[in-house]
Design an enzyme around this catalytic site. Structure first.
Site, PDB file in Angstrom:
ATOM      1  N   ASP A  59       7.550   5.703  -7.288  1.00 39.16           N
ATOM      2  CA  ASP A  59       6.130   5.505  -7.006  1.00 39.16           C
ATOM      3  C   ASP A  59       5.773   4.090  -7.440  1.00 39.16           C
ATOM      4  O   ASP A  59       5.858   3.752  -8.631  1.00 39.16           O
ATOM      5  CB  ASP A  59       5.312   6.537  -7.800  1.00 39.16           C
ATOM      6  N   ALA A 117       1.875  -5.905   4.068  1.00 33.90           N
ATOM      7  CA  ALA A 117       1.457  -5.241   5.305  1.00 33.90           C
ATOM      8  C   ALA A 117      -0.015  -4.896   5.170  1.00 33.90           C
ATOM      9  O   ALA A 117      -0.381  -3.941   4.501  1.00 33.90           O
ATOM     10  CB  ALA A 117       2.280  -3.976   5.538  1.00 33.90           C
ATOM     11  N   TYR A 148      -9.387   2.777   2.248  1.00 36.53           N
ATOM     12  CA  TYR A 148      -8.242   2.109   2.877  1.00 36.53           C
ATOM     13  C   TYR A 148      -8.583   0.649   3.181  1.00 36.53           C
ATOM     14  O   TYR A 148      -7.852  -0.268   2.808  1.00 36.53           O
ATOM     15  CB  TYR A 148      -7.862   2.856   4.156  1.00 36.53           C
ATOM     16  N   GLN A 165      -2.652 -19.574  -7.130  1.00 38.42           N
ATOM     17  CA  GLN A 165      -2.597 -19.895  -8.567  1.00 38.42           C
ATOM     18  C   GLN A 165      -1.172 -20.069  -9.064  1.00 38.42           C
ATOM     19  O   GLN A 165      -0.902 -20.919  -9.896  1.00 38.42           O
ATOM     20  CB  GLN A 165      -3.301 -18.803  -9.388  1.00 38.42           C
ATOM     21  N   THR A 178      -0.243   1.165  15.898  1.00 36.58           N
ATOM     22  CA  THR A 178       1.174   1.159  16.268  1.00 36.58           C
ATOM     23  C   THR A 178       1.605   2.606  16.496  1.00 36.58           C
ATOM     24  O   THR A 178       1.098   3.513  15.836  1.00 36.58           O
ATOM     25  CB  THR A 178       1.993   0.524  15.131  1.00 36.58           C
TER      26      THR A 178
END
Ligand code: UDP
Length: 316
Positions: A59, A117, A148, A165, A178
């Site tokens: 995770d 992404a 989201y 930075q 998609t």
């Protein structure tokens, strides 16, 4: 001989990222796929028979540890279908914020190039059409979809801040709708839902009057674009999607025709903040990457329908 490149792919067991793993392996990369199997499935990876592929059940909202050198980090992990992020609003925010920081942390530690992404959802319900990368968007910050949209906007902000930075070598893609094999039949999105309903001769559930538009890109075209962005030297966001736009009603009718289904279309309530229209302006990707989608929508849908036929026979 050139040294083999090592790519880490977060969310590797998901729809798009699993296709990206296939692509990178075909390019000769060693691929380390990370996924907590929350919305992804090992079924999307079980066809891979290569010593160059490693899967780690992890995770990414926790510390990310990966052995050995890494050249590229493709940060693809996130619940991405409306029903997923509406069921897991807090987790979606956490993946966008903490997960992105951790994936960036991995890139920093390994001195790897980082690709985020992101999504066309950063444009919200757009007032500019088609959407160009310099459009700032029209997102309702407190609506149900905002977990989201804002998570991805924050992830873009984080990526640019690390780039500015700390000089992190970053890329950002904004993925438009998609579709293709390995979408989940019950993930609630239009293409898999309509195909499943059509194959089962059930009514196709079009939300609202179906006049809202989307522009659907076949997954192999998208994955080619993702790789080209990673190989480019462009740090600002790049739209990746298919500019051919259609109404959702027309999509439903096309799927009925291609499947030869006896189904009809029925109309249901439009979800809150459902964008009225969406189409990418891909002139930047064309110019910088010499990229544009090549798979016509009927061909892509036929491939997807064939995959769903087999999947529904075997699994559901
Ligand atoms: N949609 C629909 N019926 C469905 C699922 C989706 O009419 O069973 C509509 C949805 O309201 C939206 C469009 O199809 O206008 C695309 O939805 P999807 O969830 O695939 O993608 P997104 O909204 O994230 O672009």
């Amino acid at each position: 001989m050139a040294q083999q490149k090592v790519s880490v792919v977060t969310g590797a067991a998901g729809f798009i990222a699993s296709h990206l793993c296939d692509y990178l392996l075909a390019k000769g990369n060693r691929v380390i796929g990370l996924d907590n199997l929350n919305t992804g499935t090992l079924r999307n990876l079980e066809h891979i028979n290569s010593d160059d592929f490693v899967f780690i059940n992890m995770d990414i909202t926790g510390f990310i540890e990966v052995p050995g050198p890494v050249d590229f980090v493709y940060h693809m992990a996130c619940p991405a279908s409306p029903i997923d992020y509406l069921q897991m609003p807090l987790h979606t925010l956490k993946v966008g914020a903490v997960g992105t920081r951790n994936a960036i942390g991995l890139s920093k530690w390994k001195r790897a190039r980082f690709l985020l992404a992101s999504t066309s959802e950063v444009y919200g319900d757009p007032e500019v059409h088609p959407q160009k990368e310099d459009y700032w968007g029209n997102v309702n910050p407190i609506g149900p979809r905002s977990v989201y949209d804002e998570a991805k906007r924050y992830a873009e902000t984080t990526t640019m801040a690390y780039h500015r930075q700390q000089g992190l070598d970053t890329r950002i893609i904004r993925i438009f709708n998609t579709y293709g094999p390995r979408m989940r039949p019950f993930d609630g999105r239009a293409v898999p839902t309509f195909i499943r309903q059509a194959l089962e001769d059930k009514h196709l559930t079009v939300f609202g009057d179906g006049s809202q538009t989307r522009s659907f890109c076949f997954v192999s075209d998208l994955v080619e674009g993702i790789y080209r962005v990673m190989m480019s030297d462009h740090h600002m966001p790049i739209n990746l999607g298919n500019p051919s736009e259609c109404t959702i009603r027309d999509l439903a009718e096309l799927i009925i025709r291609l499947t030869g289904s006896k189904s009809d279309v029925i109309y249901q309530i439009l979800p809150t903040d459902d964008p009225r229209r969406r189409r990418p302006d891909i002139s930047l990707a064309k110019k910088l990457l010499d990229w544009e989608p090549t798979v016509p929508v009927e061909d892509g849908l036929n491939k997807t329908i064939d995959w769903f036929k087999e999947y529904l026979r075997e699994v559901v």
